[in-house]
Design a protein around this motif. Structure first.
Motif, PDB file in Angstrom:
ATOM      1  N   UNK A   1      11.447   5.431   6.274  1.00 51.61           N
ATOM      2  CA  UNK A   1      11.111   4.183   5.574  1.00 51.61           C
ATOM      3  C   UNK A   1       9.870   4.300   4.704  1.00 51.61           C
ATOM      4  N   UNK A   2       9.363   5.506   4.499  1.00 51.79           N
ATOM      5  CA  UNK A   2       8.163   5.690   3.676  1.00 51.79           C
ATOM      6  C   UNK A   2       8.455   5.284   2.238  1.00 51.79           C
ATOM      7  N   UNK A   3       7.592   4.434   1.666  1.00 47.10           N
ATOM      8  CA  UNK A   3       7.851   3.874   0.334  1.00 47.10           C
ATOM      9  C   UNK A   3       6.735   4.139  -0.668  1.00 47.10           C
TER      10      UNK A   3
ATOM     11  N   UNK B   1       8.563  -3.541   6.657  1.00 45.79           N
ATOM     12  CA  UNK B   1       8.124  -3.844   5.295  1.00 45.79           C
ATOM     13  C   UNK B   1       6.611  -3.743   5.113  1.00 45.79           C
ATOM     14  N   UNK B   2       6.006  -2.760   5.743  1.00 47.01           N
ATOM     15  CA  UNK B   2       4.556  -2.608   5.674  1.00 47.01           C
ATOM     16  C   UNK B   2       4.090  -2.304   4.252  1.00 47.01           C
ATOM     17  N   UNK B   3       4.900  -1.591   3.490  1.00 42.02           N
ATOM     18  CA  UNK B   3       4.504  -1.229   2.127  1.00 42.02           C
ATOM     19  C   UNK B   3       4.343  -2.437   1.208  1.00 42.02           C
ATOM     20  N   UNK B   4       4.800  -3.600   1.630  1.00 41.52           N
ATOM     21  CA  UNK B   4       4.696  -4.810   0.815  1.00 41.52           C
ATOM     22  C   UNK B   4       3.383  -5.564   1.029  1.00 41.52           C
ATOM     23  N   UNK B   5       2.544  -5.109   1.951  1.00 40.27           N
ATOM     24  CA  UNK B   5       1.271  -5.795   2.211  1.00 40.27           C
ATOM     25  C   UNK B   5       0.386  -5.695   0.973  1.00 40.27           C
ATOM     26  N   UNK B   6      -0.129  -6.806   0.451  1.00 40.25           N
ATOM     27  CA  UNK B   6      -0.984  -6.746  -0.745  1.00 40.25           C
ATOM     28  C   UNK B   6      -2.393  -6.275  -0.417  1.00 40.25           C
ATOM     29  N   UNK B   7      -3.070  -5.781  -1.430  1.00 38.98           N
ATOM     30  CA  UNK B   7      -4.436  -5.290  -1.251  1.00 38.98           C
ATOM     31  C   UNK B   7      -5.351  -6.350  -0.649  1.00 38.98           C
ATOM     32  N   UNK B   8      -5.184  -7.606  -1.046  1.00 41.57           N
ATOM     33  CA  UNK B   8      -6.099  -8.645  -0.548  1.00 41.57           C
ATOM     34  C   UNK B   8      -6.038  -8.765   0.969  1.00 41.57           C
ATOM     35  N   UNK B   9      -4.861  -8.523   1.548  1.00 43.18           N
ATOM     36  CA  UNK B   9      -4.737  -8.592   3.001  1.00 43.18           C
ATOM     37  C   UNK B   9      -5.410  -7.395   3.669  1.00 43.18           C
TER      38      UNK B   9
END
Length: 264
Positions: A22-24, A166-174
């Motif tokens: 699942x590496x994205x 879906x960890x790759x979808x975490x935005x920088x602000x988080x």
């Protein structure tokens, strides 16, 4: 007309990368790589399991790693990196060493893992207290804490997101918000942001400037350690691990130090 360039591209040195299915963030890994080096990525087979300790064990089985490295042998990399934090800390320090040995046997070349690279980076910087940020559940985060402690480094703070997909979808602000939660003023010598599927490249300089400590991330340490074995350097402007000049932060004003401004 000079067409000598048609003779072919310049020779490239190769780094083989084994990543979970699942590496994205392939593109993020490439950002640390200098000209003259190519990444050759392969993935572990798909399994219908969410991010957990069970998944970490499945994607780090020695047979799986051996098959991946043998596939990479076709393009003759000079070093192979296992790009997964949880998969390389789930078995503790002895488990991580056994993974490296299994990969080296399959490819007859130097091998590194993300968690092994973390320990190497902490030693390089002389870190004794580290704060952690993870996207994981509590059980996976506790396993990382145990791994770091086994390496002789005290966990000085921790914040986690509780994600299983879906960890790759975490935005920088988080990521930045979690780092501020994990680091208390004066408590840690460095911050580690775990998970190779969590985007970090652009936030590292920002957090280092704010927190006044080195900020390490999973993909950063993986590429740093792999490229180090090639005798070359990872590319990361204003990142303390990669650039000694980036380790000299101006002292905070006394009032700011007392009240911890910018860190809450």
């Amino acid at each position: 007309m000079d067409v000598s360039f048609l003779g072919g591209p310049r020779p490239q040195r190769g780094v083989g990368v084994v990543a979970p299915f699942d590496f994205a963030l392939d593109r993020e890994l490439w950002r640390w790589v200098p000209d003259g080096v190519s990444l050759h990525l392969t993935r572990t087979p798909f399994v219908p399991v969410e991010v957990s300790l069970d998944l970490a064990r499945l994607v780090s089985e020695h047979q799986t790693l051996g098959e991946a490295v043998r596939a990479l042998n076709a393009v003759a990399p000079e070093v192979v990196a296992y790009a997964c934090t949880s998969g390389s800390f789930v078995g503790g320090r002895s488990g991580e060493r056994a993974m490296c040995a299994a990969m080296s046997r399959s490819g007859e070349l130097p091998s590194v893992t993300t968690s092994g690279a973390l320990v190497e980076a902490l030693g390089e910087l002389g870190i004794r207290r580290v704060a952690l940020v993870t996207p994981y559940t509590v059980s996976v985060t506790r396993a990382l804490e145990a791994f770091v402690a086994e390496a002789g480094v005290r966990v000085a703070g921790c914040a986690f997101m509780g994600l299983t997909r879906h960890i790759w979808r975490v935005p920088y602000r988080d990521v930045v918000a979690m780092a501020r939660r994990a680091v208390r003023p004066g408590s840690a010598d460095a911050l580690f942001i775990s998970c190779t599927n969590l985007p970090t490249y652009d936030v590292i300089p920002q957090l280092e400037a704010e927190l006044r400590i080195p900020v390490l991330s999973a993909n950063q340490v993986t590429m740093w350690a792999a490229l180090r074995r090639l005798g070359t350097r990872a590319v990361g402007p204003y990142q303390a691990l990669l650039d000694e000049t980036a380790r000299d932060w101006p002292a905070l004003p006394e009032e700011t130090q007392e009240h911890g401004e910018g860190l809450t």
